[in-house]
Structure formats: C-alpha cells, structure tokens
Design a protein around this motif. Sequence first.
Motif, PDB file in Angstrom:
ATOM      1  N   THR A 171       0.836  -1.214   0.000  1.00 30.18           N
ATOM      2  CA  THR A 171       0.000   0.000   0.000  1.00 30.18           C
ATOM      3  C   THR A 171       0.867   1.259   0.000  1.00 30.18           C
ATOM      4  OG1 THR A 171      -1.757  -1.165   1.126  1.00 30.18           O
ATOM      5  CG2 THR A 171      -1.784   1.241   1.330  1.00 30.18           C
ATOM      6  N   LEU A 172       1.932   1.237   0.801  1.00 31.20           N
ATOM      7  CA  LEU A 172       2.804   2.419   0.864  1.00 31.20           C
ATOM      8  C   LEU A 172       3.482   2.674  -0.481  1.00 31.20           C
ATOM      9  CD1 LEU A 172       4.141   1.764   4.427  1.00 31.20           C
ATOM     10  CD2 LEU A 172       2.878   3.812   3.708  1.00 31.20           C
ATOM     11  N   ALA A 173       3.675   1.599  -1.248  1.00 32.50           N
ATOM     12  CA  ALA A 173       4.277   1.752  -2.578  1.00 32.50           C
ATOM     13  C   ALA A 173       3.232   2.131  -3.625  1.00 32.50           C
ATOM     14  CB  ALA A 173       4.966   0.450  -2.977  1.00 32.50           C
ATOM     15  N   GLY A 174       1.972   2.247  -3.211  1.00 31.53           N
ATOM     16  CA  GLY A 174       0.904   2.619  -4.149  1.00 31.53           C
ATOM     17  C   GLY A 174       0.453   1.455  -5.018  1.00 31.53           C
ATOM     18  N   ALA A 175       0.401   0.246  -4.448  1.00 34.34           N
ATOM     19  CA  ALA A 175       0.064  -0.965  -5.215  1.00 34.34           C
ATOM     20  C   ALA A 175      -1.293  -0.879  -5.901  1.00 34.34           C
ATOM     21  CB  ALA A 175       0.058  -2.163  -4.269  1.00 34.34           C
ATOM     22  N   LYS A 176      -1.364  -1.483  -7.091  1.00 36.30           N
ATOM     23  CA  LYS A 176      -2.648  -1.618  -7.787  1.00 36.30           C
ATOM     24  C   LYS A 176      -3.361  -2.840  -7.230  1.00 36.30           C
ATOM     25  CE  LYS A 176      -1.257   0.624 -12.024  1.00 36.30           C
ATOM     26  NZ  LYS A 176       0.186   0.720 -11.803  1.00 36.30           N
ATOM     27  N   GLU A 177      -4.692  -2.907  -7.466  1.00 33.53           N
ATOM     28  CA  GLU A 177      -5.501  -4.017  -6.943  1.00 33.53           C
ATOM     29  C   GLU A 177      -4.915  -5.387  -7.289  1.00 33.53           C
ATOM     30  OE1 GLU A 177      -7.887  -4.643  -4.719  1.00 33.53           O
ATOM     31  OE2 GLU A 177      -7.593  -2.520  -4.281  1.00 33.53           O
ATOM     32  N   ASP A 212      -1.835  -6.300  -7.924  1.00 30.42           N
ATOM     33  CA  ASP A 212      -0.639  -6.600  -7.126  1.00 30.42           C
ATOM     34  C   ASP A 212      -1.042  -6.950  -5.699  1.00 30.42           C
ATOM     35  OD1 ASP A 212       1.446  -6.196  -9.025  1.00 30.42           O
ATOM     36  OD2 ASP A 212       1.063  -4.050  -8.920  1.00 30.42           O
ATOM     37  N   LEU A 213      -1.983  -6.163  -5.166  1.00 28.29           N
ATOM     38  CA  LEU A 213      -2.418  -6.419  -3.786  1.00 28.29           C
ATOM     39  C   LEU A 213      -2.990  -7.819  -3.650  1.00 28.29           C
ATOM     40  CD1 LEU A 213      -4.159  -3.193  -2.440  1.00 28.29           C
ATOM     41  CD2 LEU A 213      -2.246  -4.435  -1.404  1.00 28.29           C
ATOM     42  N   HIS A 214      -3.768  -8.229  -4.649  1.00 27.73           N
ATOM     43  CA  HIS A 214      -4.387  -9.543  -4.603  1.00 27.73           C
ATOM     44  C   HIS A 214      -3.322 -10.645  -4.654  1.00 27.73           C
ATOM     45  CE1 HIS A 214      -7.412 -12.584  -5.028  1.00 27.73           C
ATOM     46  NE2 HIS A 214      -6.734 -13.075  -6.056  1.00 27.73           N
ATOM     47  N   ARG A 215      -2.378 -10.515  -5.599  1.00 26.74           N
ATOM     48  CA  ARG A 215      -1.303 -11.502  -5.730  1.00 26.74           C
ATOM     49  C   ARG A 215      -0.480 -11.602  -4.449  1.00 26.74           C
ATOM     50  NH1 ARG A 215       0.501  -8.772 -10.396  1.00 26.74           N
ATOM     51  NH2 ARG A 215      -0.756  -9.641 -12.051  1.00 26.74           N
ATOM     52  N   LEU A 216      -0.130 -10.426  -3.935  1.00 22.63           N
ATOM     53  CA  LEU A 216       0.746 -10.414  -2.767  1.00 22.63           C
ATOM     54  C   LEU A 216       0.014 -10.888  -1.514  1.00 22.63           C
ATOM     55  CD1 LEU A 216       2.636  -7.160  -3.729  1.00 22.63           C
ATOM     56  CD2 LEU A 216       3.646  -9.442  -3.546  1.00 22.63           C
ATOM     57  N   SER A 217      -1.300 -10.622  -1.434  1.00 18.99           N
ATOM     58  CA  SER A 217      -2.080 -11.143  -0.302  1.00 18.99           C
ATOM     59  C   SER A 217      -2.116 -12.660  -0.351  1.00 18.99           C
ATOM     60  CB  SER A 217      -3.534 -10.663  -0.348  1.00 18.99           C
ATOM     61  OG  SER A 217      -3.588  -9.318  -0.115  1.00 18.99           O
ATOM     62  N   THR A 218      -2.269 -13.211  -1.556  1.00 14.18           N
ATOM     63  CA  THR A 218      -2.294 -14.676  -1.688  1.00 14.18           C
ATOM     64  C   THR A 218      -0.947 -15.265  -1.274  1.00 14.18           C
ATOM     65  OG1 THR A 218      -3.809 -14.382  -3.525  1.00 14.18           O
ATOM     66  CG2 THR A 218      -2.847 -16.560  -3.299  1.00 14.18           C
ATOM     67  N   TYR A 219       0.128 -14.610  -1.722  1.00 12.36           N
ATOM     68  CA  TYR A 219       1.479 -15.025  -1.291  1.00 12.36           C
ATOM     69  C   TYR A 219       1.549 -15.054   0.239  1.00 12.36           C
ATOM     70  CZ  TYR A 219       6.304 -13.880   0.164  1.00 12.36           C
ATOM     71  OH  TYR A 219       7.510 -13.836   0.825  1.00 12.36           O
ATOM     72  N   ALA A 220       1.069 -13.958   0.856  1.00 14.70           N
ATOM     73  CA  ALA A 220       1.182 -13.830   2.311  1.00 14.70           C
ATOM     74  C   ALA A 220       0.316 -14.862   3.043  1.00 14.70           C
ATOM     75  CB  ALA A 220       0.784 -12.416   2.732  1.00 14.70           C
ATOM     76  N   LYS A 221      -0.882 -15.112   2.531  1.00 17.41           N
ATOM     77  CA  LYS A 221      -1.760 -16.102   3.179  1.00 17.41           C
ATOM     78  C   LYS A 221      -1.076 -17.464   3.187  1.00 17.41           C
ATOM     79  CE  LYS A 221      -6.432 -14.299   2.524  1.00 17.41           C
ATOM     80  NZ  LYS A 221      -6.392 -13.080   1.718  1.00 17.41           N
ATOM     81  N   ASN A 222      -0.458 -17.805   2.068  1.00 21.45           N
ATOM     82  CA  ASN A 222       0.211 -19.105   1.973  1.00 21.45           C
ATOM     83  C   ASN A 222       1.424 -19.199   2.892  1.00 21.45           C
ATOM     84  OD1 ASN A 222      -1.259 -20.734   0.020  1.00 21.45           O
ATOM     85  ND2 ASN A 222      -0.793 -19.111  -1.407  1.00 21.45           N
ATOM     86  N   ILE A 223       2.258 -18.159   2.903  1.00 17.28           N
ATOM     87  CA  ILE A 223       3.440 -18.265   3.788  1.00 17.28           C
ATOM     88  C   ILE A 223       3.006 -18.182   5.259  1.00 17.28           C
ATOM     89  CG2 ILE A 223       5.210 -17.476   2.135  1.00 17.28           C
ATOM     90  CD1 ILE A 223       5.314 -14.843   3.767  1.00 17.28           C
ATOM     91  N   GLY A 224       1.902 -17.479   5.529  1.00 15.85           N
ATOM     92  CA  GLY A 224       1.399 -17.372   6.903  1.00 15.85           C
ATOM     93  C   GLY A 224       1.023 -18.734   7.454  1.00 15.85           C
ATOM     94  N   LEU A 225       0.326 -19.502   6.656  1.00 14.16           N
ATOM     95  CA  LEU A 225      -0.093 -20.831   7.109  1.00 14.16           C
ATOM     96  C   LEU A 225       1.119 -21.766   7.214  1.00 14.16           C
ATOM     97  CD1 LEU A 225      -2.526 -22.307   8.068  1.00 14.16           C
ATOM     98  CD2 LEU A 225      -3.109 -22.914   5.727  1.00 14.16           C
ATOM     99  N   ALA A 226       2.007 -21.671   6.200  1.00 11.50           N
ATOM    100  CA  ALA A 226       3.228 -22.499   6.240  1.00 11.50           C
ATOM    101  C   ALA A 226       4.035 -22.175   7.492  1.00 11.50           C
ATOM    102  CB  ALA A 226       4.077 -22.249   4.990  1.00 11.50           C
TER     103      ALA A 226
END
Length: 294
Positions: free
Chosen positions: A194-200, A202-216
């Motif tokens: 968000t601070l980098a001004g992400a587009k929707e 990118d936010l969606h892709r990166l959220s999916t990345y984060a959800k997966n590493i969070g569970l791992a």
Amino acid sequence: MFDLQSYLNGQKELVEKYLDESLPMGEPAKIYEAMRYSLLAGGKRLRPILCLATCELLDGDRTSAIPSACALEMIHTMSLIHDDLPAMDNDDYRRGKLTNHKVYGEDIAILAGDALLTYAFEYVARETKNVPAQRVVKVLTILTQAVGAQGLVGGQVMDLECEGKIDVSAETLSFIHVHKTGALLEACVTSGATLAGAKEKDLHRLSTYAKNIGLAFQIIDDILDVTATSEELGKTAGKDVTAQKATYPKLWGLEVSQAKAHELVESAMAQLDIYGDKALPLQAIAQFIVKRKN
Ligand code: FPP
Ligand code: MG
C-alpha cells in the motif's frame, strides 16, 4: 546468485537499528524499560523485513515503510508478551530470555503490551513521510484489522477455547492460524504494498502469497514445537503437547504437515513469478519459512 542468509542478516541488522531508534527511553522509566526489553530482545524480524521487501518490490520508497515495519514488530512483540502471561500460555522464556512478566511482573507486562500496541499506531501516523495521507490511513486500517477480533485477538480466543479438546477440526485449526498468525503476516505484505501505491492486482497476488506463507509459517511452528529443543527455539519446546493445543502435527502427523508446508510455500512462490528477479527477497523469505530451525 542471491544469498538468502546474508540478505536476511543485513536486513535484520537494519531493522534492529530502526527499532532501537523508534522507542527511546522516557518517563516513567519502568514502562519504557519493559517495552524496550521485549522489543529489542532479538528475533527473526521477519515481519518488518517482509514489509520493507514488499514496498521495494513495487518500487516504493523504502524509507516511507520504515515506521510501518517497526509498528508491525511492536504489535507482534506485544502479542507475544500477552501470549506468555500466566492467564494465557504461561511461558517463562521467549527469544532466549525470561518473559516480560517474569522480569517486570504481570501488571507491568500487561501495560507494556498495551503501550507497545498504541505506540505502534502513533508511530505510523506520526512518522510516515513522503506518501499521500490516504495511504497512511489505509495502512492504519490494515494494521487495526489485523489486530482486533477479526485478526489476532479472534485467533487467540479460538486457540484458548480449543485447548484440551481432542476433536478440533481442520477448519477450526485453520481459523486459529489464519487469524492468530496469518493476519499479521498478511498485513506486513499489504501495508508495504500500500505504501508503494500498489494496484488491486498486485495487492491480490501479494495477499495470496502472504496467506500461503502465513499458514506455512504456523505449520512449521507447530512442527518445531515437537522436533526442536528449547535452546534452539529460545522458548520452552513441547508446550503444545503439555497444554493440549490443537496443532497440525496432532491432526495430520509430522510428515504430512511438513509436505503441506512445502506445498504452501510453492504456491506462494508461484504468485511472484510475474515480478522476475525483483521478487528474489520475497521468494527467499518464503523458503526461509520452511527451512528455519527456530
Ligand atoms: C503465539 O502463538 C501467539 C500469537 C501469534 C498471537 C497471540 C495473540 C494475542 C495474545 C492477542 C494479543 C492482543 C492484541 C490486542 C493483539 P503460540 O502460543 O502458538 O506460539 P509460541 O509457542 O511462540 O508462544
Ligand atoms: Mg504461546
């Protein structure tokens, strides 16, 4: 070749410096000491590193993400101070040192947690520079949502409620981890983006990345609780079994849990393909999560 260990060591060193500067001593000295004791007790500093790396991935100005990176570690630290209290997990050691309440007493430990939490938001609001105010408001929304009943607090409540139960379902376990651990890890990535001004997209892709590493991350945490020693972990090993916690090894066994964590990291990495070499730090962090020994 990208050297994961030297990248993480270098970033950790920088984060230690940012954290030290973020919270100078003040009056009453006792509360500042207690806050600094836990905030500066070491640790992997993965959350701030994730926030900074995501901001940089999207060509954001790294310095604009430093206050959020520090705030994420303040929030994480306060959650551990409270998690270790006798009313919760009743732990004596954290990050290789006595827990906050063992040193300062329960009253001060509760207040140190409260003060770190509120200071985290003040620090973001006051210190974030060179980005539009709207982005700062959005980051504050992301952080508060990750902390409250729909995030960490909700996950912790469910975790406590399931203690001692023998028939916790995979869905409930996933609820606990998505909220207790995943929400803040996701906030690290989405706040940096968000601070980098992400587009929707990118936010969606990166959220999916984060959800997966969070569970791992949490699956590996559960595995290490069974397989690592207290010295390696810097906290009491084997607590999940004694406290009759719901965990992945208990539900699936060690081998399946390990395989599941690897699968999640693979899925996380796949989200980053589109960014090419710029994503090497985030890929490295994902791999570190399954390789880590503490
Ligand atoms: C550690 O889990 C604990 C957490 C990840 C979060 C705990 C959350 C709270 C105490 C709520 C805090 C309150 C606010 C307002 C955020 P664990 O016990 O499985 O891991 P451990 O072995 O490291 O203790
Ligand atoms: Mg605990």
